[in-house]
Design a protein around this motif. Structure first.
Motif, PDB file in Angstrom:
ATOM      1  N   ALA A 195      22.647  14.667  71.101  1.00  0.00           N
ATOM      2  CA  ALA A 195      22.893  16.027  71.563  1.00  0.00           C
ATOM      3  C   ALA A 195      23.931  16.726  70.671  1.00  0.00           C
ATOM      4  O   ALA A 195      23.778  17.909  70.323  1.00  0.00           O
ATOM      5  CB  ALA A 195      23.361  16.007  73.025  1.00  0.00           C
TER       6      ALA A 195
ATOM      7  N   HIS B 236      23.156  20.005  68.477  1.00  0.00           N
ATOM      8  CA  HIS B 236      23.954  21.207  68.731  1.00  0.00           C
ATOM      9  C   HIS B 236      24.496  21.773  67.411  1.00  0.00           C
ATOM     10  O   HIS B 236      24.388  22.978  67.149  1.00  0.00           O
ATOM     11  CB  HIS B 236      25.124  20.861  69.672  1.00  0.00           C
TER      12      HIS B 236
ATOM     13  N   TYR C  34      18.752  23.665  69.721  1.00  0.00           N
ATOM     14  CA  TYR C  34      19.492  23.721  70.991  1.00  0.00           C
ATOM     15  C   TYR C  34      18.680  23.121  72.134  1.00  0.00           C
ATOM     16  O   TYR C  34      19.230  22.453  73.026  1.00  0.00           O
ATOM     17  CB  TYR C  34      19.878  25.167  71.315  1.00  0.00           C
ATOM     18  N   LYS C  35      17.381  23.347  72.125  1.00  0.00           N
ATOM     19  CA  LYS C  35      16.529  22.757  73.168  1.00  0.00           C
ATOM     20  C   LYS C  35      16.551  21.241  73.093  1.00  0.00           C
ATOM     21  O   LYS C  35      16.604  20.549  74.138  1.00  0.00           O
ATOM     22  CB  LYS C  35      15.097  23.270  73.026  1.00  0.00           C
TER      23      LYS C  35
ATOM     24  N   LEU D  47      19.770  20.035  74.591  1.00  0.00           N
ATOM     25  CA  LEU D  47      19.777  20.067  76.049  1.00  0.00           C
ATOM     26  C   LEU D  47      18.886  18.985  76.655  1.00  0.00           C
ATOM     27  O   LEU D  47      19.144  18.527  77.779  1.00  0.00           O
ATOM     28  CB  LEU D  47      19.328  21.450  76.533  1.00  0.00           C
TER      29      LEU D  47
ATOM     30  N   PRO E  51      21.579  17.760  79.326  1.00  0.00           N
ATOM     31  CA  PRO E  51      21.275  18.995  80.074  1.00  0.00           C
ATOM     32  C   PRO E  51      22.513  19.686  80.641  1.00  0.00           C
ATOM     33  O   PRO E  51      22.445  20.869  80.986  1.00  0.00           O
ATOM     34  CB  PRO E  51      20.375  18.497  81.215  1.00  0.00           C
TER      35      PRO E  51
ATOM     36  N   ASP F 292      25.288  20.450  79.083  1.00  0.00           N
ATOM     37  CA  ASP F 292      26.129  21.056  78.049  1.00  0.00           C
ATOM     38  C   ASP F 292      25.994  22.591  78.138  1.00  0.00           C
ATOM     39  O   ASP F 292      25.023  23.180  77.650  1.00  0.00           O
ATOM     40  CB  ASP F 292      25.705  20.547  76.676  1.00  0.00           C
ATOM     41  N   ASP F 293      26.964  23.215  78.802  1.00  0.00           N
ATOM     42  CA  ASP F 293      26.930  24.675  78.996  1.00  0.00           C
ATOM     43  C   ASP F 293      27.082  25.431  77.669  1.00  0.00           C
ATOM     44  O   ASP F 293      26.528  26.528  77.511  1.00  0.00           O
ATOM     45  CB  ASP F 293      28.043  25.098  79.963  1.00  0.00           C
TER      46      ASP F 293
ATOM     47  N   THR G 202      25.933  24.572  74.731  1.00  0.00           N
ATOM     48  CA  THR G 202      24.621  24.590  74.086  1.00  0.00           C
ATOM     49  C   THR G 202      23.696  25.576  74.779  1.00  0.00           C
ATOM     50  O   THR G 202      22.928  26.304  74.121  1.00  0.00           O
ATOM     51  CB  THR G 202      23.988  23.178  74.109  1.00  0.00           C
ATOM     52  N   ARG G 203      23.758  25.638  76.124  1.00  0.00           N
ATOM     53  CA  ARG G 203      22.913  26.558  76.880  1.00  0.00           C
ATOM     54  C   ARG G 203      23.263  28.013  76.525  1.00  0.00           C
ATOM     55  O   ARG G 203      22.372  28.865  76.390  1.00  0.00           O
ATOM     56  CB  ARG G 203      23.081  26.296  78.374  1.00  0.00           C
TER      57      ARG G 203
END
Length: 275
Positions: A104, A108, A127-128, A131, A135, A137-138, A140-141
Motif C-alpha cells: 500500500a 501510494h 491509489y486504488k 486502498l 482500505p 488509509d484516508d 490515499t482516499r
C-alpha cells in the motif's frame, strides 16, 4: 559398483560445496547491501538526497530485489523532483513487498509520482491498488478523489480545446471559401471589364476607321484626281496643248498685223541710177 558410488560421492560433495559458497557469497552481498542502505538512510535524514540515492543504487547492485533499497531510492528521487525515475522504483518495491501494508505504501507513493506528472488516470489506478491493500488509509482516499477531479478537468479542457480547434478550423475554412469566392468574383469582374474594354477599343477602332474613310470624301476625290491628272513623263496634257496653240495663234495675229502696217507705209527699195 564401489567406483560408481565414489563418483556420486565426489559429485555430491562438489555440488554441496558450490552451493555453500554461493550462499555465503549471497549472504555477504546482502550484508553489504544492508550496510549501504543504513548509510544511505543517514544521508537521507540529513536531506542529502542525491548522495543517499548513490548509496541506495549501490545497495541494489549488491541485491537487485532489495525492496527497502528500491523504496528508499524512489523516495529520494521523488524529493529531488525526479518523478519519472522514481516511478520504476516504487513499482519494483510494490512487486517485491510481502505484506499488504508495504504494498500500500509503495502504491501510494507511485500514485503521487504520477500526479506530479499530470498522469491522472495512472495515479487513480495506483491509489486504488493502495486502498485494496489498506482500505483504511484516508490520505490515499483523499488523493484518489483529487486525482479523479483533476482527470475530469483535464478531459473537459481537452474537449473544449478540441471544440475550439474545430471551430477555428471551420472559421478558417469558411474564410478561405469566402476569399476564394471573392477572388472568383473579382476575377470574373476583371474578365468582364477586360471584355468590355476590348469591345470599347474595337468599337473605337471601327469608328476611327470609318472616320478616316468618311472624313473628307472631296479631299479623297481630289487626291484621286490629282493622282490621275499628274502627267506621265514625256507627254503633254490637252490643256497644255490648247494653251500652246492659243499662244501660237496670238503670235501669228501680231505678226500679220505688223505686216499690214508695213504695207500701208510702203517699203524702201533700192533703185539703180540710170546715168
Amino acid at each position: 559398483m564401489n567406483r560408481i558410488k565414489n563418483i556420486f560421492t565426489v559429485v555430491f560433495f562438489v555440488l554441496f560445496s558450490a552451493t555453500s559458497f554461493a550462499q555465503q557469497d549471497s549472504i555477504a552481498l546482502q550484508r553489504e547491501a544492508r550496510s549501504l542502505l543504513r548509510n544511505g538512510n543517514e544521508l537521507y535524514q540529513q536531506e542529502k538526497y542525491t548522495d543517499a540515492s548513490v548509496l541506495y543504487k549501490k545497495a541494489l547492485e549488491k541485491s537487485a530485489t532489495y525492496k527497502k533499497a528500491s523504496y528508499n531510492l524512489g523516495n529520494a528521487l521523488y524529493l529531488q523532483k525526479d518523478y519519472k525515475e522514481a516511478v520504476p522504483q516504487f513499482e519494483l518495491s510494490a512487486k517485491a513487498a510481502k505484506d499488504k501494508f508495504s504494498k500500500a505504501e509503495s502504491f501510494h507513493n507511485l500514485g503521487n509520482s504520477m500526479m506530479e506528472q499530470k498522469q491522472y488516470q495512472q495515479a487513480i489506478d495506483a491509489y486504488k491498488n493502495a486502498l485494496r491493500n489498506n482500505p483504511n488509509d484516508d490520505e490515499t482516499r483523499y488523493n484518489l478523489a483529487v486525482a479523479k477531479k483533476k482527470l475530469k478537468e483535464q478531459k473537459d479542457k481537452e474537449n473544449k480545446d478540441n471544440k475550439d480547434d474545430k471551430k477555428d478550423n471551420k472559421d478558417k475554412k469558411d474564410n478561405k471559401d469566402k476569399n476564394d469566392d471573392k477572388g472568383d468574383q473579382k476575377d470574373d469582374k476583371k474578365g468582364d471589364q477586360k471584355d468590355e474594354d476590348k469591345n470599347k477599343d474595337d468599337k473605337k477602332d471601327d469608328q476611327n476607321g470609318d472616320q478616316k474613310d468618311n472624313k473628307d470624301p472631296k479631299q479623297n476625290e481630289n487626291k484621286d484626281n490629282k493622282k490621275k491628272e499628274q502627267p506621265k513623263k514625256g507627254k503633254m496634257t490637252p490643256e497644255q496643248i490648247k494653251q500652246l496653240l492659243e499662244s501660237l495663234n496670238n503670235e501669228e495675229k501680231k505678226t500679220q498685223k505688223k505686216m499690214n502696217v508695213e504695207k500701208a507705209k510702203g517699203t524702201k527699195t533700192n533703185k539703180e541710177k540710170d546715168w
